[in-house]
Design a protein around this motif. Structure first.
Motif, mmCIF file in Angstrom:
data_model
loop_
_atom_site.group_PDB
_atom_site.id
_atom_site.type_symbol
_atom_site.label_atom_id
_atom_site.label_comp_id
_atom_site.label_asym_id
_atom_site.label_seq_id
_atom_site.Cartn_x
_atom_site.Cartn_y
_atom_site.Cartn_z
ATOM 1 N N LEU A 134 -1.489 -4.246 7.580
ATOM 2 C CA LEU A 134 -0.989 -2.821 8.181
ATOM 3 C C LEU A 134 -0.218 -2.169 7.476
ATOM 4 O O LEU A 134 0.750 -2.761 6.804
ATOM 5 C CB LEU A 134 -0.723 -3.279 9.609
ATOM 6 N N VAL B 262 -0.536 1.096 16.626
ATOM 7 C CA VAL B 262 -1.365 1.367 15.827
ATOM 8 C C VAL B 262 -2.444 2.485 15.789
ATOM 9 O O VAL B 262 -2.899 2.816 17.119
ATOM 10 C CB VAL B 262 -2.131 -0.133 15.468
ATOM 11 N N LYS C 262 -4.753 0.249 9.122
ATOM 12 C CA LYS C 262 -5.328 -0.726 8.251
ATOM 13 C C LYS C 262 -4.982 -0.160 6.708
ATOM 14 O O LYS C 262 -4.886 1.120 6.414
ATOM 15 C CB LYS C 262 -6.882 -0.656 8.541
#
Length: 188
Positions: free
Chosen positions: A132, A119, A143
């Motif tokens: 996500l 991420v 996000k």
């Protein structure tokens, strides 16, 4: 053909009854649940890209039964996260023989459960519970905003930069229009 029998008398099935067996075709049967180090359900998928554990993948519309490394943010074709044999508790299909050799270009892609996920905080800090979606960095998630197609829900946070966090696969493809209407309804 493997058979493990109970040696406990007075229990359901009693002494001498099979509690675990593998038949000649390789199917496995058990009277109880399995325990594993894995935490996800994965499928073998073909890819032309070199994929790494934790990367976010998208459907490859140019090749049947294939995935590609997601290479753009908020890709509507986002579909899974690359797993690993050590993480996959269940593998739903087989692309190899009994010797365990996997043909080149095949990767385990998590479809359900918990999986390590690469991420980036490029769309703001990630907190547990955030949806996500694919990020601008190839193979990474970020996000999601309302209406974005999503691949997972973060189980761990990230304030800034990049990291690998645990996430729960939760694929959702929604149209921006639907999300905007839902948002407006909630406002009124």
């Amino acid at each position: 053909v493997l058979r493990i029998e109970s040696d406990v008398a007075g229990q359901p099935g009693g002494a001498g009854s099979a509690v675990f067996r593998v038949n000649a075709s390789g199917a496995v049967f058990s009277d109880m649940s399995y325990t594993s180090n894995g935490a996800d359900y994965a499928e073998w998928m073909k890819s032309r890209d070199q994929l790494l554990h934790g990367q976010v993948v998208c459907f490859d519309s140019r090749n049947e039964n294939s995935v590609r490394l997601c290479s753009g943010e908020r890709d509507a074709q986002v579909m899974g996260i690359v797993s690993h044999r050590s993480q996959a508790a269940f593998i739903g299909n087989s692309v190899h023989g009994a010797d365990g050799t996997v043909p080149p270009g095949y990767y385990l892609v998590a479809m359900l459960g918990q999986v390590a996920t690469k991420v980036t905080a490029e769309n703001g800090p990630i907190v547990p519970g955030d949806a996500l979606t694919s990020a601008s960095r190839p193979g990474y998630a970020m996000k999601a905003n309302p209406g974005d197609s999503t691949v997972a829900v973060a189980l761990e946070g990230l304030q800034s930069g990049e990291a690998t966090v645990q996430s729960l696969i939760s694929r959702h493809n929604a149209e921006q229009t639907v999300a905007l209407v839902e948002e407006r309804v909630q406002e009124t």
